[in-house]
Design an enzyme around this catalytic site. Sequence first.
Site, short mmCIF file in Angstrom:
data_model
loop_
_atom_site.label_atom_id
_atom_site.label_comp_id
_atom_site.label_asym_id
_atom_site.label_seq_id
_atom_site.Cartn_x
_atom_site.Cartn_y
_atom_site.Cartn_z
N THR A 150 0.82 -1.21 0.00
CA THR A 150 0.00 0.00 0.00
C THR A 150 0.86 1.26 0.00
N GLY A 189 2.71 -2.79 8.22
CA GLY A 189 3.03 -2.99 9.63
C GLY A 189 4.53 -3.22 9.80
N GLU A 407 -6.23 -5.97 3.97
CA GLU A 407 -6.29 -7.20 3.16
C GLU A 407 -7.41 -7.13 2.15
C1 LIG Z 1 -1.59 -17.23 11.40
C2 LIG Z 1 -2.48 -16.43 12.33
C3 LIG Z 1 -2.65 -15.01 11.82
C4 LIG Z 1 -3.56 -14.23 12.71
C5 LIG Z 1 -3.56 -12.76 12.33
C6 LIG Z 1 -4.64 -12.44 11.31
C7 LIG Z 1 -4.79 -11.23 10.75
C8 LIG Z 1 -3.91 -10.04 11.01
C9 LIG Z 1 -2.66 -10.15 10.21
C10 LIG Z 1 -2.37 -9.44 9.09
C11 LIG Z 1 -3.15 -8.26 8.65
C12 LIG Z 1 -2.29 -7.02 8.81
C13 LIG Z 1 -2.10 -6.20 7.84
C14 LIG Z 1 -2.89 -6.25 6.56
C15 LIG Z 1 -1.93 -6.28 5.39
C16 LIG Z 1 -2.49 -5.64 4.16
O1 LIG Z 1 -3.50 -4.98 4.16
S1 LIG Z 1 -1.58 -6.00 2.76
C17 LIG Z 1 -2.37 -5.06 1.49
C18 LIG Z 1 -3.73 -5.63 1.14
N1 LIG Z 1 -4.20 -5.01 -0.06
C19 LIG Z 1 -5.18 -5.53 -0.81
O2 LIG Z 1 -5.80 -6.52 -0.47
C20 LIG Z 1 -5.43 -4.84 -2.12
C21 LIG Z 1 -6.83 -5.13 -2.65
N2 LIG Z 1 -6.86 -5.02 -4.11
C22 LIG Z 1 -6.71 -6.14 -4.90
O3 LIG Z 1 -6.56 -7.26 -4.46
C23 LIG Z 1 -6.79 -5.91 -6.40
O4 LIG Z 1 -6.51 -4.57 -6.70
C24 LIG Z 1 -8.20 -6.26 -6.97
C25 LIG Z 1 -9.27 -5.48 -6.23
C26 LIG Z 1 -8.42 -7.73 -6.80
C27 LIG Z 1 -8.25 -5.86 -8.42
O5 LIG Z 1 -7.08 -6.38 -9.00
P1 LIG Z 1 -6.90 -6.20 -10.57
O6 LIG Z 1 -5.51 -6.57 -10.90
O7 LIG Z 1 -7.38 -4.85 -10.96
O8 LIG Z 1 -7.83 -7.35 -11.14
P2 LIG Z 1 -9.26 -7.24 -11.81
O9 LIG Z 1 -10.28 -6.74 -10.84
O10 LIG Z 1 -9.10 -6.49 -13.11
O11 LIG Z 1 -9.53 -8.80 -12.08
C28 LIG Z 1 -8.75 -9.45 -13.09
C29 LIG Z 1 -8.92 -10.96 -12.89
O12 LIG Z 1 -8.05 -11.35 -11.79
C30 LIG Z 1 -8.78 -12.09 -10.84
N3 LIG Z 1 -8.17 -11.87 -9.56
C31 LIG Z 1 -8.05 -10.69 -8.90
N4 LIG Z 1 -7.41 -10.88 -7.73
C32 LIG Z 1 -7.12 -12.21 -7.63
C33 LIG Z 1 -6.49 -13.03 -6.64
N5 LIG Z 1 -6.03 -12.52 -5.48
N6 LIG Z 1 -6.38 -14.35 -6.91
C34 LIG Z 1 -6.88 -14.86 -8.06
N7 LIG Z 1 -7.50 -14.14 -9.05
C35 LIG Z 1 -7.61 -12.83 -8.80
C36 LIG Z 1 -10.17 -11.55 -10.96
O13 LIG Z 1 -11.10 -12.48 -10.39
C37 LIG Z 1 -10.31 -11.40 -12.46
O14 LIG Z 1 -10.54 -12.66 -13.01
P3 LIG Z 1 -11.49 -12.77 -14.33
O15 LIG Z 1 -11.47 -14.23 -14.66
O16 LIG Z 1 -10.84 -11.88 -15.37
O17 LIG Z 1 -12.83 -12.26 -13.93
C1 FAD Z 2 -4.68 -1.78 10.45
C2 FAD Z 2 -4.18 -1.78 9.01
C3 FAD Z 2 -3.01 -2.49 8.70
C4 FAD Z 2 -2.53 -2.48 7.39
N1 FAD Z 2 -1.37 -3.15 7.11
C5 FAD Z 2 -0.88 -3.11 5.85
C6 FAD Z 2 0.35 -3.79 5.54
O1 FAD Z 2 0.96 -4.38 6.41
N2 FAD Z 2 0.81 -3.74 4.27
C7 FAD Z 2 0.15 -3.08 3.26
O2 FAD Z 2 0.62 -3.07 2.12
N3 FAD Z 2 -1.04 -2.44 3.51
C8 FAD Z 2 -1.55 -2.43 4.78
N4 FAD Z 2 -2.73 -1.79 5.05
C9 FAD Z 2 -3.38 -1.01 3.99
C10 FAD Z 2 -4.65 -1.68 3.51
O3 FAD Z 2 -4.36 -2.86 2.81
C11 FAD Z 2 -5.44 -0.70 2.63
O4 FAD Z 2 -5.83 0.38 3.44
C12 FAD Z 2 -6.66 -1.38 2.04
O5 FAD Z 2 -6.25 -2.27 1.03
C13 FAD Z 2 -7.68 -0.37 1.48
O6 FAD Z 2 -7.10 0.39 0.45
P1 FAD Z 2 -7.19 2.00 0.50
O7 FAD Z 2 -6.69 2.44 1.81
O8 FAD Z 2 -6.55 2.49 -0.74
O9 FAD Z 2 -8.73 2.33 0.46
P2 FAD Z 2 -9.56 2.90 -0.80
O10 FAD Z 2 -9.68 1.85 -1.83
O11 FAD Z 2 -9.01 4.23 -1.18
O12 FAD Z 2 -11.00 3.03 -0.12
C14 FAD Z 2 -11.69 4.26 -0.04
C15 FAD Z 2 -13.11 4.02 -0.55
O13 FAD Z 2 -13.04 3.78 -1.97
C16 FAD Z 2 -13.87 2.69 -2.30
N5 FAD Z 2 -13.42 2.02 -3.52
C17 FAD Z 2 -12.14 1.82 -3.91
N6 FAD Z 2 -12.10 1.14 -5.08
C18 FAD Z 2 -13.39 0.88 -5.41
C19 FAD Z 2 -14.02 0.22 -6.51
N7 FAD Z 2 -13.31 -0.36 -7.50
N8 FAD Z 2 -15.37 0.15 -6.53
C20 FAD Z 2 -16.11 0.70 -5.54
N9 FAD Z 2 -15.58 1.37 -4.48
C21 FAD Z 2 -14.23 1.45 -4.42
C22 FAD Z 2 -13.73 1.77 -1.09
O14 FAD Z 2 -14.84 0.85 -1.03
C23 FAD Z 2 -13.76 2.76 0.06
O15 FAD Z 2 -15.10 3.03 0.42
C24 FAD Z 2 -3.24 -1.77 6.37
C25 FAD Z 2 -4.41 -1.07 6.67
C26 FAD Z 2 -4.88 -1.08 7.99
C27 FAD Z 2 -6.15 -0.33 8.31
#
Ligand SMILES: CCCCC/C=C\C/C=C\C/C=C\CCC(=O)SCCNC(=O)CCNC(=O)[C@H](O)C(C)(C)COP(=O)(O)OP(=O)(O)OC[C@H]1O[C@@H](n2cnc3c(N)ncnc32)[C@H](O)[C@@H]1OP(=O)(O)O
Ligand code: FAD
Length: 634
Positions: A150, A189, A407
């Site tokens: 992110t 994190g 996530e």
């Molecule tokens: C072991 C004990 C653990 C206990 C602790 C538990 C929890 C706490 C621990 C950790 C959490 C702490 C921190 C959190 C860390 C983070 O937040 S990391 C950052 C997370 N960020 C995200 O999740 C980003 C979200 N966005 C996306 O994933 C992608 O942008 C999207 C929304 C999926 C869109 O991607 P894009 O490339 O634009 O794809 P598009 O929408 O165009 O789709 C294309 C095709 O790809 C398929 N697809 C998309 N994603 C996936 C995937 N992950 N896997 C497989 N396929 C995927 C999609 O379905 C489309 O397929 P079609 O067939 O074309 O329809």
């Molecule tokens: C506690 C915490 C820990 C985290 N840890 C990590 C980490 O370790 N590593 C890391 O990489 N990231 C981490 N993150 C970041 C996190 O993964 C992002 O905040 C999350 O993926 C959401 O993305 P954003 O912040 O860009 O929100 P945005 O996508 O900007 O969301 C803002 C608004 O836009 C809307 N929106 C966005 N796209 C669309 C769409 N296509 N259609 C409709 N609505 C849409 C959303 O629904 C939301 O209402 C952490 C976040 C938190 C809160």
Amino acid sequence: MSKEIYENPDLKKERQNCPFNKEEITHLLDGGKEKTIERKQLENYILSDEQLKDAVPMEYLSHADKYAEELRKACLLMHKLADSPAGQVPTLRALMGAGLGSAVLKEGNPLALHYVMFIPALMGQGTIDQQAKWLEKAYNLNMIGTYAQTELGHGTFLRGLETRATYDPKTQEFILESPSLTAYKWWPGSLGKTANYAVVMAQLYTKGKCEGTHPFMVQLRDEETHEPLPGIVNMWLNPVCISSYIHYGTYVKPTNSKLSYATMVFVRVVVCQDVTTNLRKAVTIATRYSCVRRQSELKPGDREPQVMDYQAQQNKLLPPLAATFAFQLAADHLWNLYHTANNNIEQGDLELLPDLHGLSCALKALCSSEAANFVEVCRQSCGGHGYMSCSNFPRIYGQVTAAETYEGENTVLWLQVARYLVKTRKEQSGGLSVKYLIGEEKGPKTVDTTLEGIVKLYRRAAVGLVDVAIAELDKSGRKGEAPHDAWNHAAVYLIKAAQAHARLFVVESFVDSLKEGKLSAPVRTVLSQLCELFIIYWLLERSGDFFLCSNLTKQDLLLLNSKYVELLAAIRPQAVNLVDSFDLRDEVLNSPLGCWDGNVYQRLFDEAAKSPLNQSNVHESFHKYLKPLLKSNL
Ligand SMILES: CCCCC/C=C\C/C=C\C/C=C\CCC(=O)SCCNC(=O)CCNC(=O)[C@H](O)C(C)(C)COP(=O)(O)OP(=O)(O)OC[C@H]1O[C@@H](n2cnc3c(N)ncnc32)[C@H](O)[C@@H]1OP(=O)(O)O
Ligand SMILES: Cc1cc2nc3c(=O)[nH]c(=O)nc-3n(C[C@H](O)[C@H](O)[C@H](O)COP(=O)(O)OP(=O)(O)OC[C@H]3O[C@@H](n4cnc5c(N)ncnc54)[C@H](O)[C@@H]3O)c2cc1C
């Protein structure tokens, strides 16, 4: 003489004549008797260590002192790993999430990302050589990593990430750069002060062409001094592309561009279990407190009743109690799908990847949002004392609502689910976990309100709402709207369809688990009551979906309402016994409201006394500020 163990008389009465074996449910939730024994041994091993106890409540420390104290304990926990009675992996799993780890690290584990994302990224994306080089170092804690994806400007839209990794064929190096302020990695994190390495997601550029986001191993800090490496703020040098697709200067496309998203899928799967653990804590605290708390007048002239005897309180707490079982069983099903899909992917068989993506998005979004709502209801059900920091509700709520965003922000994940459902319905193919979308489901003419009949209604709603969304998309298409506009204008319908699909999965998991499970009759009875209560609760909450997609009538709804309140009354006597079955130690609950012995008021008083403000009768600020004011005759 042994000290008499206090037990609140009301709680004591609640625990008498329990009709089922609580340990049987404990073993069910732990995954078997051996797992329960292992968990309890591990809890004793960790919680008996005086060095892991807080000298003062964390809420009274400064930000920097909180960090230092959590880091001290996190490092001590790692030292204890080697001698853990439960082995490394079960110990790490217990220490990372909302369970045992949260009893020690109340503000969060500074090393969590190292284990929950950094190492899984290496395991899932690294080549054999890279794993040989990095994994041992990571397991031995000779490096601390994070997952830096992110940015200030992008978290959701991965294809919009700005960090660039440009391959230089002359030096065979990648130059990583943050081209703008919004490209700064933000949120990862441990990135701020703890990690010295990171898996960095960046747009890979080679031969002038962007090949999309890829993971890169980047050293952030000097391993000796921990100083950031030169240029670290906006320029990283010498990163290594993990699971390198650059062979002799030529980019080789991966079999599926989304395999680089695999780490997120893993975390979405574990988040479902983690939010369920937090929900179990909240339900236990609220249920025990609601049986200790006596308030108001139910029967004129009678003693104040336990607040749990109000039907309104049962309506608040028994659905979340049931949800903890529903979400646990669904999370177990998802975990099994994850392992099957992952094993297949490692053999090059990607067939289950769309199902895994669709289901992990659906369940992560559903469990986190429902758990967040239920935790808030649990907090409210405890009145003013639920609002206190020491109740632990604020911390539990903060952790669960974070899971609605990290996530994958839930709305974005719902739309991913919808994309998968529409494709499966239209193409009538694939869809391991959504078979109902492939066959032509004939809806029952008259509604059957048995458990099986209600599950069929959920299926009718799930397939019906996908068809409603598809009809909206087609309608927009006929009006000449471009597909992306049609998609955006159908978002409300698409999200409803995705949520109905997720609820169907949870409901079927719960019902199937009871059918398949080897349960004693008394346990089967109480779990079946919880299952029926939960699926009727959700149906009543979303009755519009069912009216729209089935032959549900007003009479059916009235009948289901009656069944629902009968089930509240039937389950009420077992509420404390059910939460006792979770076997959550007081240290894990970390709340005077939820302690096993019910000695709530004394514990609340003792907690309040710990406040620095209560160490003297008159705080020094009186003389500095208040006294002058009082004398100023404004
Ligand atoms: C072991 C004990 C653990 C206990 C602790 C538990 C929890 C706490 C621990 C950790 C959490 C702490 C921190 C959190 C860390 C983070 O937040 S990391 C950052 C997370 N960020 C995200 O999740 C980003 C979200 N966005 C996306 O994933 C992608 O942008 C999207 C929304 C999926 C869109 O991607 P894009 O490339 O634009 O794809 P598009 O929408 O165009 O789709 C294309 C095709 O790809 C398929 N697809 C998309 N994603 C996936 C995937 N992950 N896997 C497989 N396929 C995927 C999609 O379905 C489309 O397929 P079609 O067939 O074309 O329809
Ligand atoms: C506690 C915490 C820990 C985290 N840890 C990590 C980490 O370790 N590593 C890391 O990489 N990231 C981490 N993150 C970041 C996190 O993964 C992002 O905040 C999350 O993926 C959401 O993305 P954003 O912040 O860009 O929100 P945005 O996508 O900007 O969301 C803002 C608004 O836009 C809307 N929106 C966005 N796209 C669309 C769409 N296509 N259609 C409709 N609505 C849409 C959303 O629904 C939301 O209402 C952490 C976040 C938190 C809160």
